[in-house]
Design a protein around this motif. Sequence first.
Motif, PDB file in Angstrom:
ATOM      1  N   ASP A  76       0.835  -1.196  -0.076  1.00 37.10           N
ATOM      2  CA  ASP A  76       0.001   0.142   0.039  1.00 37.10           C
ATOM      3  C   ASP A  76       0.992   1.299  -0.141  1.00 37.10           C
ATOM      4  O   ASP A  76       0.545   2.352  -0.616  1.00 37.10           O
ATOM      5  N   PRO A  77       2.010   1.356   0.638  1.00 35.32           N
ATOM      6  CA  PRO A  77       2.766   2.691   0.620  1.00 35.32           C
ATOM      7  C   PRO A  77       3.152   2.871  -0.925  1.00 35.32           C
ATOM      8  O   PRO A  77       3.115   4.149  -1.270  1.00 35.32           O
ATOM      9  N   ALA A  78       3.613   1.957  -1.585  1.00 30.82           N
ATOM     10  CA  ALA A  78       3.823   2.131  -3.057  1.00 30.82           C
ATOM     11  C   ALA A  78       2.709   2.910  -3.735  1.00 30.82           C
ATOM     12  O   ALA A  78       2.692   3.755  -4.616  1.00 30.82           O
ATOM     13  N   ALA A  79       1.380   2.048  -3.564  1.00 29.87           N
ATOM     14  CA  ALA A  79       0.232   2.582  -4.343  1.00 29.87           C
ATOM     15  C   ALA A  79      -0.002   3.990  -3.862  1.00 29.87           C
ATOM     16  O   ALA A  79      -0.368   4.900  -4.667  1.00 29.87           O
ATOM     17  N   ARG A  80       0.071   4.307  -2.764  1.00 30.77           N
ATOM     18  CA  ARG A  80      -0.166   5.632  -2.102  1.00 30.77           C
ATOM     19  C   ARG A  80       0.770   6.638  -2.623  1.00 30.77           C
ATOM     20  O   ARG A  80       0.373   7.774  -2.882  1.00 30.77           O
ATOM     21  N   TRP A  81       2.009   6.454  -2.736  1.00 27.78           N
ATOM     22  CA  TRP A  81       3.055   7.094  -3.506  1.00 27.78           C
ATOM     23  C   TRP A  81       2.562   7.406  -4.942  1.00 27.78           C
ATOM     24  O   TRP A  81       2.536   8.641  -5.347  1.00 27.78           O
ATOM     25  N   LEU A  82       2.334   6.583  -5.706  1.00 25.09           N
ATOM     26  CA  LEU A  82       1.621   6.769  -7.054  1.00 25.09           C
ATOM     27  C   LEU A  82       0.546   7.642  -6.972  1.00 25.09           C
ATOM     28  O   LEU A  82       0.179   8.562  -7.879  1.00 25.09           O
ATOM     29  N   VAL A  83      -0.554   7.396  -5.988  1.00 22.03           N
ATOM     30  CA  VAL A  83      -1.685   8.317  -6.127  1.00 22.03           C
ATOM     31  C   VAL A  83      -1.250   9.529  -5.810  1.00 22.03           C
ATOM     32  O   VAL A  83      -1.826  10.691  -6.354  1.00 22.03           O
ATOM     33  N   ARG A  84      -0.302   9.953  -4.882  1.00 20.69           N
ATOM     34  CA  ARG A  84       0.011  11.381  -4.726  1.00 20.69           C
ATOM     35  C   ARG A  84       0.721  11.946  -6.098  1.00 20.69           C
ATOM     36  O   ARG A  84       0.832  13.337  -5.931  1.00 20.69           O
TER      37      ARG A  84
END
Length: 331
Positions: A38-46
């Motif tokens: 999830d941290p990688a997914a949230r980084w891409l979302v940002r």
Amino acid sequence: MTAAAGVATTYGVILLLGAARHVLVLIGLGLFIAIGLDPAARWLVRRGLPRWASVLIIVVATLALVGGFLALAIPVIVSQVGQFVHEVPVYLREATGRNTFIGRLNTRFNLAHVIQQLGTGKSESTLVGGLLGAGKVVVGAVASTVIVLVLTVYFLADLPRIKRTAYRCVPNSRRPRAILIGEDILNKVGRFVLGNLITSVVAGVLTFVWLFLFNVPYALLLSLFVAFMDLIPVVGSVIGGVVVSLVALSVSLPIALATAAYFVAYRHFEDYVLVPRVMGKAVEVPGAVTLIAVTLGAALMGILGALFAIPIAAALRLILREVAFPRLDNS
């Protein structure tokens, strides 16, 4: 009657959970991996990408890495397996000879008889049953892997909605504090997964270099095994070191002892240098608590229990520090 109905209902729920424990473990493992990604997914979302695109990029990148690794590793693995099959007669001659180290061990401890007792038996029916059982295990492992992968993708895509639903189960007056604690726990789990992957890759690479320098056979296979076992905190590296040291006996006794000493040294390096540097204060769990948690987790749920133990211990420690202890201090 009410008390009896409550006991019966509780007992029935326990039986249902016991019957579905395998599926629950797969669901928990998929959720655990999704939280780690999830941290990688949230980084891409940002960075402006929608959630579905972020999940798609992570899945494609993961499959590409795994596919590339397998494309490079499978030819070497096939070659080393063929080499092992070709050298089986040599090992048998060494085991039956009296002038070799393995032969002296066989003569002293009757290893051939012990291995024969651990085998599938002499009858053809037992052999066929053993093959069918092995095939069933392989099919079950493949099916479980596919289920975990699919669940991971779904959990990763819907994790924000899952968290919102879970937070709505908390009373509105306590919801902001529950959100803060819950996000802190999820962040710790994500950092633990990432740090664990990094330390496992380092363990596998260093093991391959050591085995390659000393011409220990099946270096790639053994280094992959060590990297996989190192995912299990505390006990994983010990198991990997024992297996690799036993294989190093096929070279010589000094090489086997040197390999065992290398794993002891690496274990101290990982515990006191690598893990603090890689994970830092990601989980904030003391060493004694880590050992106790991993031991209890392994006793209750095996390998998966040992893997989940440290994040669960970190979550409990955070809840005690942020919720239980302040209430006790104010009571």
